[in-house]
Each structure stands twice: as structure tokens, then as C-alpha cells.
Design an enzyme around this catalytic site. Sequence first.
Site, PDB file in Angstrom:
ATOM      1  N   ASP A  56       5.165   3.369 -16.246  1.00  0.00           N
ATOM      2  CA  ASP A  56       4.165   2.736 -15.800  1.00  0.00           C
ATOM      3  C   ASP A  56       3.849   3.140 -14.414  1.00  0.00           C
ATOM      4  O   ASP A  56       2.847   2.608 -13.736  1.00  0.00           O
ATOM      5  CB  ASP A  56       4.394   0.867 -15.460  1.00  0.00           C
ATOM      6  CG  ASP A  56       5.572   0.663 -14.902  1.00  0.00           C
ATOM      7  OD1 ASP A  56       6.406   1.810 -14.371  1.00  0.00           O
ATOM      8  OD2 ASP A  56       5.975  -0.447 -14.853  1.00  0.00           O
ATOM      9  N   ASP A  83       6.867   3.128 -21.543  1.00  0.00           N
ATOM     10  CA  ASP A  83       7.373   1.786 -20.473  1.00  0.00           C
ATOM     11  C   ASP A  83       6.300   0.791 -20.776  1.00  0.00           C
ATOM     12  O   ASP A  83       5.107   0.743 -20.459  1.00  0.00           O
ATOM     13  CB  ASP A  83       6.905   2.566 -19.160  1.00  0.00           C
ATOM     14  CG  ASP A  83       7.817   1.988 -18.068  1.00  0.00           C
ATOM     15  OD1 ASP A  83       8.792   1.069 -18.385  1.00  0.00           O
ATOM     16  OD2 ASP A  83       7.932   2.454 -16.921  1.00  0.00           O
ATOM     17  N   LYS A 103      10.559   1.019 -23.419  1.00  0.00           N
ATOM     18  CA  LYS A 103      11.332   1.112 -22.296  1.00  0.00           C
ATOM     19  C   LYS A 103      11.109  -0.600 -21.782  1.00  0.00           C
ATOM     20  O   LYS A 103      10.035  -0.954 -21.598  1.00  0.00           O
ATOM     21  CB  LYS A 103      11.324   1.908 -20.843  1.00  0.00           C
ATOM     22  CG  LYS A 103      12.315   1.391 -19.641  1.00  0.00           C
ATOM     23  CD  LYS A 103      12.304   2.475 -18.871  1.00  0.00           C
ATOM     24  CE  LYS A 103      11.363   2.850 -17.737  1.00  0.00           C
ATOM     25  NZ  LYS A 103      10.914   1.752 -16.983  1.00  0.00           N
ATOM     26  N   GLU A 156      12.000  -3.150 -18.476  1.00  0.00           N
ATOM     27  CA  GLU A 156      12.619  -3.496 -17.198  1.00  0.00           C
ATOM     28  C   GLU A 156      13.277  -4.573 -17.003  1.00  0.00           C
ATOM     29  O   GLU A 156      12.785  -5.673 -17.430  1.00  0.00           O
ATOM     30  CB  GLU A 156      11.589  -3.163 -16.055  1.00  0.00           C
ATOM     31  CG  GLU A 156      11.979  -2.702 -14.722  1.00  0.00           C
ATOM     32  CD  GLU A 156      10.708  -2.645 -13.928  1.00  0.00           C
ATOM     33  OE1 GLU A 156      10.126  -1.693 -14.060  1.00  0.00           O
ATOM     34  OE2 GLU A 156      10.808  -3.244 -12.908  1.00  0.00           O
ATOM     35  N   GLU A 179      17.871   2.842 -11.837  1.00  0.00           N
ATOM     36  CA  GLU A 179      16.880   3.313 -10.707  1.00  0.00           C
ATOM     37  C   GLU A 179      17.648   2.993  -9.237  1.00  0.00           C
ATOM     38  O   GLU A 179      18.055   1.886  -9.099  1.00  0.00           O
ATOM     39  CB  GLU A 179      15.391   2.630 -10.787  1.00  0.00           C
ATOM     40  CG  GLU A 179      14.675   3.163  -9.764  1.00  0.00           C
ATOM     41  CD  GLU A 179      13.155   2.754 -10.140  1.00  0.00           C
ATOM     42  OE1 GLU A 179      12.808   2.334 -11.109  1.00  0.00           O
ATOM     43  OE2 GLU A 179      12.253   3.478  -9.229  1.00  0.00           O
TER      44      GLU A 179
HETATM   45  O1  KIV Z   1       7.343   4.277 -14.603  1.00  0.00           O
HETATM   46  C1  KIV Z   1       8.310   5.149 -14.326  1.00  0.00           C
HETATM   47  O2  KIV Z   1       8.007   6.334 -14.009  1.00  0.00           O
HETATM   48  C2  KIV Z   1       9.594   4.900 -14.428  1.00  0.00           C
HETATM   49  C3  KIV Z   1      10.774   5.744 -13.992  1.00  0.00           C
HETATM   50  C4  KIV Z   1      10.833   5.527 -12.611  1.00  0.00           C
HETATM   51  C5  KIV Z   1      11.868   5.967 -14.646  1.00  0.00           C
HETATM   52  O3  KIV Z   1      10.221   3.989 -14.888  1.00  0.00           O
END
Ligand code: KIV
Length: 272
Positions: A49, A88, A118, A120, A183
Amino acid sequence: MANKSGALSVLKIQKMKESGEKIAMVTAYDYPTAQMADAAGLDVILVGDSVGTVVQGRSTTLSVTLDETIYHAEMVARAAKRALVVVDMPFPCCQLGPDEAVRACARVLKETEATAVKIEGGASRAETVRAVVEAGIPVLGHCGLAPQSVKATGGYFIQRDVDRLYADCAAIEEAGAFAIVLECVQRDYAEEVSKKLRVPTIGIGSGVGCDGQVLVFHDMFNYANKEPNETPKHARVYCDLHKLVDRGFRDYVADVKSGAFPGDTESFGPKK
Ligand code: KIV
């Protein structure tokens, strides 16, 4: 859609932790970048994202939509032949509870050739991660600094609470995530937590003790920044694309203005 034949499965990514082989991951948002990353041997390609900040020029990732995510994921997943493609989930698809999250994640797998998503968040997101995994969708967790919560945290801070970090990661592992991004975690804590977890950790700004590393494409090639010293501390610039593209644009402008472009070889003469 089924996992592409020849592509790395989530199981293979997990086995890399057991065998001690580090996992190399990068972000990509379009077909040619994903094609190059795949051919160069990246194990995982993340449609991050971060597209909101590095491609769209926004100040946070919060405005990225599910439709935009699917648009980019479709191109990336079509390009990748070997790498595992992870998408993401943008804010607030997975903040709205398990049902909403399953619906959004299922759309990603239905409309793209990506293999995983993914999500978060730490312990408070565990119920959602479990529901998505139970729906048959592989989940990469993301603990430590959570950019989607920037309005609540008031900024992007290094994570130094090892007890909370471990509790978050353990909850996400227990919920069924196949690996976890860490992160901006203080490096000794990231190493300690990586050793305790069964699933691999993939660090960004979290030191060499993680089971793998992820970088944002625009950081590692200095594409978003004017000067390499504007690159985030955790990133290494492997090639200065800003400098190369800037030089190319300037040479092109000069050639057009002077009439040096196009030459005979770049234009069509009479038919022979
Ligand atoms: O969106 C992204 O690039 C991420 C990375 C920082 C892992 O979530």
C-alpha cells in the site's frame, strides 16, 4: 485462482526459515518491475500500500482503495512466474471486522493471480487474520510499526516494546499467518522475536536477525527521492535511478531543442 505452477508456495517460504535460507522480498506496482524482480530471483513480491506514497505522491497510505490495489496486483501477479505475490490489504478493509476482511481478501484472490494477502496489525487483528486464513486465503502478518495507524500513533516511530511486539506476533502466528513482516523494530528485539516464532519474519528497518528482508522499490533505487541522503535510514540504494532518469530527460530536452533528435536512424525515409 490456483497457485501458478512453478511459483513459490507459502509452504516453501516457511521451509526457508527451517533451512536457514534468507527470504528476499521487494515491493512492485507494475508489470515490468515485477517481471524484472521475478527474473532476478526475488522470493516474494509485495504489492504494497506504499503505492499511495511512492507512486501516487500522497503523504500517507490511508487513501489507497481496494480497486486501486487490485489494479496494481493484477499487473504484478501476471508478471511473476516464480515469486510468491502478496497483496497488501489497504485501509480499512481489515479494520472493519472479519466478515468485511474475508470479502475484501477474497476479491483480491478472485480478481488477480496473487497467492496471499498482507494484513497490518497485532493481537487486535488476530480474529480477522484467523477468519481470512480459515477462508483459505494465506495471510502475511505485519507487526511493529503500523503505517495504517499513523493517525492514532501520531507518527512513524521505532518499536522498542519487546513484550508487546512478541505478544502481537504470537497472536498473529497463532491465528494462522504463514510469515510476519516486522517494520522498524529495534534490531535486538526483532532478532529475539524471530528466534521465538515458528513462522519466518521479514524485516524492514529491523536488522539482520530477521528471517528475510523487504525493501520498497522506490527506496532501493532512489526513484522517489532527489538525493540518496533522503532515503530512509533502513534502506540501501542499489542503483540511483533518479540520477539516471534525470540525466536522460535533460539530454532528451537538449536534443529536441537543438534538432539533434530525431536523426535519420530514428525516422523513416522514402520507400526503397
Ligand atoms: O506497503 C509496503 O510497502 C509495506 C512494506 C513497508 C512492508 O507494507
